[in-house]
Design an enzyme around this catalytic site. Sequence first.
Site, PDB file in Angstrom:
ATOM      1  N   TRP A 103      38.508  28.762  37.172  1.00 52.28           N
ATOM      2  CA  TRP A 103      38.454  29.352  38.355  1.00 52.28           C
ATOM      3  C   TRP A 103      39.279  28.655  39.466  1.00 52.28           C
ATOM      4  O   TRP A 103      40.022  29.136  40.317  1.00 52.28           O
ATOM      5  CB  TRP A 103      37.031  30.202  38.781  1.00 52.28           C
ATOM      6  CG  TRP A 103      36.841  31.010  37.932  1.00 52.28           C
ATOM      7  CD1 TRP A 103      35.824  31.151  36.946  1.00 52.28           C
ATOM      8  CD2 TRP A 103      37.470  32.491  37.648  1.00 52.28           C
ATOM      9  NE1 TRP A 103      35.969  32.281  36.182  1.00 52.28           N
ATOM     10  CE2 TRP A 103      36.675  33.052  36.700  1.00 52.28           C
ATOM     11  CE3 TRP A 103      38.587  32.888  38.362  1.00 52.28           C
ATOM     12  CZ2 TRP A 103      37.171  34.313  36.171  1.00 52.28           C
ATOM     13  CZ3 TRP A 103      38.989  34.305  37.824  1.00 52.28           C
ATOM     14  CH2 TRP A 103      38.242  34.855  36.798  1.00 52.28           C
ATOM     15  N   ASP A 175      34.549  28.370  46.696  1.00 53.49           N
ATOM     16  CA  ASP A 175      34.482  29.732  45.918  1.00 53.49           C
ATOM     17  C   ASP A 175      33.098  29.833  45.556  1.00 53.49           C
ATOM     18  O   ASP A 175      32.724  29.019  44.649  1.00 53.49           O
ATOM     19  CB  ASP A 175      35.411  29.860  44.779  1.00 53.49           C
ATOM     20  CG  ASP A 175      35.212  31.049  44.011  1.00 53.49           C
ATOM     21  OD1 ASP A 175      34.367  31.741  44.156  1.00 53.49           O
ATOM     22  OD2 ASP A 175      36.233  31.107  42.941  1.00 53.49           O
ATOM     23  N   LYS A 199      28.286  39.122  41.070  1.00 51.34           N
ATOM     24  CA  LYS A 199      27.420  38.624  39.888  1.00 51.34           C
ATOM     25  C   LYS A 199      25.907  38.559  40.471  1.00 51.34           C
ATOM     26  O   LYS A 199      24.908  38.998  39.762  1.00 51.34           O
ATOM     27  CB  LYS A 199      27.744  37.117  39.864  1.00 51.34           C
ATOM     28  CG  LYS A 199      29.093  37.193  39.147  1.00 51.34           C
ATOM     29  CD  LYS A 199      30.154  36.448  39.632  1.00 51.34           C
ATOM     30  CE  LYS A 199      31.688  36.400  39.263  1.00 51.34           C
ATOM     31  NZ  LYS A 199      31.857  36.872  38.102  1.00 51.34           N
TER      32      LYS A 199
HETATM   33  N1  PMP Z   1      36.038  32.865  41.255  1.00 48.91           N
HETATM   34  C1  PMP Z   1      34.921  32.861  40.319  1.00 48.91           C
HETATM   35  C2  PMP Z   1      33.964  31.763  40.357  1.00 48.91           C
HETATM   36  C3  PMP Z   1      34.671  33.764  39.431  1.00 48.91           C
HETATM   37  O1  PMP Z   1      33.554  33.788  38.505  1.00 48.91           O
HETATM   38  C4  PMP Z   1      35.542  35.128  39.405  1.00 48.91           C
HETATM   39  C5  PMP Z   1      35.236  36.265  38.505  1.00 48.91           C
HETATM   40  N2  PMP Z   1      34.744  36.004  37.261  1.00 48.91           N
HETATM   41  C6  PMP Z   1      36.560  34.879  40.454  1.00 48.91           C
HETATM   42  C7  PMP Z   1      36.689  33.996  41.008  1.00 48.91           C
HETATM   43  C8  PMP Z   1      37.598  36.165  40.407  1.00 48.91           C
HETATM   44  O2  PMP Z   1      36.513  37.163  40.994  1.00 48.91           O
HETATM   45  P1  PMP Z   1      37.315  38.729  41.105  1.00 48.91           P
HETATM   46  O3  PMP Z   1      37.595  39.197  39.760  1.00 48.91           O
HETATM   47  O4  PMP Z   1      36.288  39.241  41.868  1.00 48.91           O
HETATM   48  O5  PMP Z   1      38.670  38.693  41.502  1.00 48.91           O
END
Ligand code: PMP
Length: 364
Positions: A103, A175, A199
């Site tokens: 991520w 994040d 989450k």
């Molecule tokens: N950052 C992290 C740490 C994530 O776990 C996720 C989604 N699994 C995202 C960003 C992306 O999130 P979204 O699908 O809401 O765009």
Amino acid sequence: GSERVFNFAAGPAILPENVLRRAESELYNWRGSGMSVMEMSHRGKEFRSIIEKAESDLRTLLNISSDYAVLFLQGGATTQFAAVPLNLCTPSDAVDFVVTGSWGDKAFKEAVKYCKSNVIWSGKSEKYTKVPSFDGLEQNPDAKYLHICANETIHGVEFKGYPTPRNRAGLLVADMSSNFCSKPVDVNNFGLIYAGAQKNVGPSGVTIVIVRKDLIGNAQEITPVMLDYKIHADNNSLYNTPPCFGIYMCGLVFEDLLAQGGLVEVEKNNIKKGQMLYDAIDQSKGFYRCPVEKSVRSLMNVPFTLEKSELEEEFVKEAAKEKMLQLKGHRSVGGIRASIYNAMPLAGVEKLVAFMKDFQARHG
Ligand code: PMP
């Protein structure tokens, strides 16, 4: 069947049972308004009371000072990968990224389009199992901010403390999508925190941004109106139609977290659950293995492999038969991943651990 399962999905993920029941009871006719939250005007007094309560409860939970704006946005954390540099940087500004998983890597790659982002540390060559020592980090003093992903959802790597940003503005951006509201956090250490809701705190479709107010108002000219923090801050997240029902659900979760005693209590439960699961892995004599360095193992996402990897499919299948779902690891890394967010009851982890022992006894 009508029975609930234990849902170990990484997100969208398990929500607290009492929150779902409450939403169910209020769905058809929200508190005598004669309509559901989905049908309300976002500018009416009913919805305004909902979003204001959600914000104020979140401020209480995280002890957020009035120096920070709290925004309820759309587009997921992925949209913030672009919105953060667009709002905080000019195209020629440098930004430092510490990349501890995929991520953080995605955030870096998106930021490249809007600023001069640099990876100052990456755990990729060690398969994303570590967080670097903060002392040894060579930061760019001219960077606009230092970006981290506080909890890597796929690799199960979680910051337990935070690096001091050594850029001139002293800005740290995180994040926190997958460990948001799982433990107390000193918001004052951050210039900006962002998190997708799906989450720990609600359904998908809501993205929460907590940003220091003095950082708002300098967005790049090309910034789409929907990504400009100033627009959303000036309009209390009601510039356009927000994800009303999702925000309402987040509000119910915040109320529930406060009723549990706040994030200090929430963290205690998460430590207990995480310890139980990691102990089961570590005490399996190698039958189960978690590759992540012990000191940075995530309390939210627990990835592990089986020594006999050919048994992993069978593991997931048998667990599903016992109503433990979504245990397959992310397609990019394989193995098993048990996500045990706030709403996963201790009983869910106990059941998983008992199953793991039984599975080992039968296949070990
Ligand atoms: N950052 C992290 C740490 C994530 O776990 C996720 C989604 N699994 C995202 C960003 C992306 O999130 P979204 O699908 O809401 O765009």
